[in-house]
Design a protein around this motif. Structure first.
Motif, mmCIF file in Angstrom:
data_model
loop_
_atom_site.group_PDB
_atom_site.id
_atom_site.type_symbol
_atom_site.label_atom_id
_atom_site.label_comp_id
_atom_site.label_asym_id
_atom_site.label_seq_id
_atom_site.Cartn_x
_atom_site.Cartn_y
_atom_site.Cartn_z
ATOM 1 N N ARG A 1 7.062 -3.986 19.857
ATOM 2 C CA ARG A 1 7.373 -4.120 17.930
ATOM 3 C C ARG A 1 6.004 -4.638 16.862
ATOM 4 O O ARG A 1 6.226 -4.485 16.223
ATOM 5 N N TYR A 2 4.722 -5.145 17.773
ATOM 6 C CA TYR A 2 3.589 -6.109 16.869
ATOM 7 C C TYR A 2 2.494 -4.564 16.084
ATOM 8 O O TYR A 2 3.006 -4.749 15.181
ATOM 9 N N ALA A 3 3.003 -3.422 16.883
ATOM 10 C CA ALA A 3 2.506 -2.552 16.417
ATOM 11 C C ALA A 3 3.346 -1.896 15.526
ATOM 12 O O ALA A 3 2.216 -1.186 14.331
ATOM 13 N N TRP A 4 4.761 -1.539 15.206
ATOM 14 C CA TRP A 4 4.976 -1.194 14.539
ATOM 15 C C TRP A 4 4.843 -1.731 13.231
ATOM 16 O O TRP A 4 5.288 -1.699 11.991
ATOM 17 N N GLY A 5 5.400 -3.177 13.230
ATOM 18 C CA GLY A 5 5.058 -4.034 12.618
ATOM 19 C C GLY A 5 3.815 -4.002 11.593
ATOM 20 O O GLY A 5 3.863 -3.659 10.370
ATOM 21 N N ARG A 6 2.899 -4.132 12.192
ATOM 22 C CA ARG A 6 1.845 -3.687 11.653
ATOM 23 C C ARG A 6 1.399 -2.262 10.576
ATOM 24 O O ARG A 6 1.521 -1.977 9.350
ATOM 25 N N PHE A 7 1.972 -1.015 11.364
ATOM 26 C CA PHE A 7 1.909 0.348 10.548
ATOM 27 C C PHE A 7 2.850 -0.028 9.591
ATOM 28 O O PHE A 7 2.885 0.737 8.485
ATOM 29 N N SER A 8 4.404 -0.403 9.722
ATOM 30 C CA SER A 8 5.444 -0.300 9.149
ATOM 31 C C SER A 8 4.526 -0.891 7.511
ATOM 32 O O SER A 8 4.742 -0.663 6.617
ATOM 33 N N ARG A 9 3.584 -2.275 7.711
ATOM 34 C CA ARG A 9 3.018 -3.288 6.520
ATOM 35 C C ARG A 9 1.400 -1.685 5.732
ATOM 36 O O ARG A 9 1.612 -1.618 4.257
ATOM 37 N N VAL A 10 1.240 -1.050 6.571
ATOM 38 C CA VAL A 10 0.446 -0.446 5.760
ATOM 39 C C VAL A 10 0.721 0.600 4.926
ATOM 40 O O VAL A 10 0.243 1.471 4.550
ATOM 41 N N ASP A 11 2.022 1.827 5.883
ATOM 42 C CA ASP A 11 2.678 2.768 5.919
ATOM 43 C C ASP A 11 2.706 2.628 4.094
ATOM 44 O O ASP A 11 3.071 3.090 3.016
ATOM 45 N N ALA A 12 3.776 1.309 4.149
ATOM 46 C CA ALA A 12 4.662 0.793 2.397
ATOM 47 C C ALA A 12 2.928 0.933 0.935
ATOM 48 O O ALA A 12 3.371 1.181 0.627
ATOM 49 N N GLN A 13 1.744 0.579 2.362
ATOM 50 C CA GLN A 13 0.855 -0.127 1.283
ATOM 51 C C GLN A 13 0.197 1.489 0.408
ATOM 52 O O GLN A 13 0.652 1.855 -0.544
ATOM 53 N N ILE A 14 0.100 2.418 1.899
ATOM 54 C CA ILE A 14 -0.455 4.065 1.346
ATOM 55 C C ILE A 14 0.253 4.249 0.606
ATOM 56 O O ILE A 14 0.763 4.853 0.161
ATOM 57 N N HIS A 15 1.636 4.681 0.826
ATOM 58 C CA HIS A 15 3.355 4.750 -0.286
ATOM 59 C C HIS A 15 2.691 4.234 -1.276
ATOM 60 O O HIS A 15 2.974 4.819 -2.172
ATOM 61 N N LYS A 16 3.149 3.272 -2.015
ATOM 62 C CA LYS A 16 2.946 2.516 -3.262
ATOM 63 C C LYS A 16 1.052 3.078 -3.573
ATOM 64 O O LYS A 16 1.103 3.292 -4.804
ATOM 65 N N GLU A 17 0.663 3.251 -2.756
ATOM 66 C CA GLU A 17 -0.926 3.654 -3.802
ATOM 67 C C GLU A 17 -1.254 4.922 -3.738
ATOM 68 O O GLU A 17 -1.357 5.925 -4.941
ATOM 69 N N ARG A 18 -0.156 6.099 -3.651
ATOM 70 C CA ARG A 18 -0.006 7.779 -3.527
ATOM 71 C C ARG A 18 0.997 7.408 -4.484
ATOM 72 O O ARG A 18 1.087 8.248 -5.602
ATOM 73 N N ALA A 19 2.306 6.893 -4.987
ATOM 74 C CA ALA A 19 3.286 6.946 -5.987
ATOM 75 C C ALA A 19 2.815 7.051 -7.057
ATOM 76 O O ALA A 19 2.751 7.162 -8.114
ATOM 77 N N GLN A 20 1.147 5.925 -7.404
ATOM 78 C CA GLN A 20 -0.125 5.562 -8.612
ATOM 79 C C GLN A 20 -0.119 6.878 -9.016
ATOM 80 O O GLN A 20 -1.569 6.853 -9.743
ATOM 81 N N HIS A 21 -0.780 8.149 -8.234
ATOM 82 C CA HIS A 21 -1.803 9.187 -8.349
ATOM 83 C C HIS A 21 -0.538 10.200 -9.035
ATOM 84 O O HIS A 21 0.898 10.305 -8.659
#
Length: 463
Positions: free
Chosen positions: A40-60
């Motif tokens: 559960r804890y690993a998924w929580g951190r993964f989800s936050r970073v995953d959203a960050q990565i996709h947000k950054e990629r959407a800006q390119h």
């Protein structure tokens, strides 16, 4: 901030339900339960970073390289394959073989993260799918994401006390409150190099060091190497799980050969850039001859009683000896060609160690070495399971010449933020204030000036 006590109670009720309705003993279901918290804890951190990565990629615009596992580890999370993600497991349809799915998730994570090979628990198919599904839903608590650094260590300590009190009490407090750990990192200021924790417990020192490096613009994945010794195998497994959750890898040894009183398990004496630890205080029955034969006695040899054992006070100074001895001298050449600036150590120590009479000669040697850097007195109720005060000690073998005849003492025994009637911590701003004292002692006025700028910015927000 998460209501940590309520969170512990809710999670424990679910875990106890698992015990009551299965055939497993406490020892048998301890790690499987902790494994679910890990997922559960690993998924929580993964989800936050995953959203960050996709947000950054959407800006390119234009063609982008495929997303890789390293994109997650560089941001402090582990990559999780789809069928190992907690939301996938929670949302399995009625009638699904949930136990087998959780076992498969553990297999996938071990393939993805080799440092976890042989570490993650199995046997979930023996727990019953309905019961396991209920526990998964209870553990799907968003407050596991809100608490911050090393919540898995905090929950683990609570659970271990419930599962096996004898194990928990035998090794003292291995979970170090995050504000103390963060203060240690603020004084050590890790950038790059080898860090050792010879009493690593759940790995909180490594996690905080990695966060510190990242917060200051570095990439700990490329610059830091972590080594840990931990006598208790339970704790060592949790350390590896905790590090993996944060996208980290380390070299961790456990068992009798990792008992730091008798073994330098990685042969790191004299070669560490950083040592950070919260060792068990006031340990008795340490065998003096075996400890002496293991070396790392730069400050003098431990004295034995008639039984050939070191006193509890002497055992504290064994740790102090080790931490000092492990540090690299300025100019030390590492195998990879790096040249050390001089190692730094920061650790938690019993308050009694500052004035124990039988070890005063070792303290004299520390002062005369010029490497005793900072001693910070901490008040009561900072630890989760202990109410006694403690001190934070810091050594620096790279101290500038003008500071070698000085040691900074900070009395912070009444400086705290009360969480409740029995638990204290330092707030973010209190940590900054304590750090500012260290900066001014070191002549780093520019850091203090930057902090004043932060104060002014914060004051404008509140105006």
């Amino acid at each position: 901030m998460a209501d940590i006590k309520k969170l512990e109670t809710d999670l424990w009720e679910a875990a106890d339900n698992l015990r009551a309705n299965s055939k497993l003993t406490s020892q048998q279901y301890c790690l499987p339960v902790l494994g679910l918290i890990f997922l559960r804890y690993a998924w929580g951190r993964f989800s936050r970073v995953d959203a960050q990565i996709h947000k950054e990629r959407a800006q390119h615009t234009g063609r982008l390289a495929p997303i890789e596992s390293s994109d997650y580890t560089q941001r402090g999370a582990m990559f999780i394959p789809e069928k190992a993600r907690y939301n996938y497991l929670v949302e399995l349809p009625e009638g699904a073989e949930i136990g087998r799915a959780v076992n498969d998730a553990m297999d996938l994570l071990e393939k993805e993260t080799p440092s976890l090979l042989g570490i993650l628990p199995r046997g979930y198919d023996e727990l019953g799918d309905d019961l396991l599904g209920e526990v998964l839903r209870v553990f799907n608590n968003p407050e596991l994401d809100a608490e911050g650094d090393d919540i898995i260590g905090r929950i683990y300590e609570y659970f271990l006390g419930k599962f096996a009190p004898a194990v928990a009490s035998d090794d003292g407090v291995f979970f170090t409150p995050k504000s103390l750990v963060r203060m240690i990192m603020n004084v050590l200021e890790p950038e790059a190099g080898t860090m050792l924790d010879p009493a690593c417990g759940s790995g909180g020192m490594f996690v905080s060091a990695s966060d510190y490096v990242r917060d200051n613009g570095g990439n700990p994945t490329n610059t830091m190497m972590y080594y840990g010794q931990e006598k208790v195998e339970y704790n060592a497994k949790l350390c590896l799980m905790n590090m993996a959750v944060h996208g980290m890898e380390g070299h961790i040894k456990s068992g009798d050969d990792a008992n730091s009183f008798y073994h330098d398990a990685f042969t790191l004496d004299g070669s560490c850039d950083y040592v950070a630890a919260n060792p068990p205080f006031n340990v008795d029955k340490v065998k003096a001859e075996a400890a002496i034969n293991a070396g790392r006695m730069s400050l003098g040899v431990a004295k034995a009683n008639a039984k050939g054992e070191v006193s509890t006070s002497g055992a504290n100074y064994l740790w102090i000896n080790y931490f000092y001895s492990y540090l690299a001298e300025p100019g030390y050449m590492h195998a990879d060609g790096r040249v050390s600036k001089g190692g730094r150590a920061g650790f938690v120590m019993a308050s009694s160690a500052t004035d124990s009479n039988s070890e005063k000669q070792m303290r004299r040697m520390l002062v005369e070495s010029g490497h005793a850097d900072v001693v910070l007195y901490v008040g009561n109720n900072f630890f989760y399971t202990k109410s006694l005060p403690c001190t934070l000690w810091f050594f620096d073998k790279g101290k500038p010449q003008e500071l070698q005849d000085k040691t900074l003492f900070i009395d912070a025994q009444r400086y705290r933020t009360a969480l409740d009637t029995t638990h204290n911590e330092w707030s973010t701003w209190q940590l900054k204030n304590l750090s500012a004292i260290v900066w001014l002692y070191r002549g780093e006025a520019e850091k203090y000036a930057d902090l004043l700028g932060e104060y002014r910015t914060e004051a404008r927000k509140l105006a």
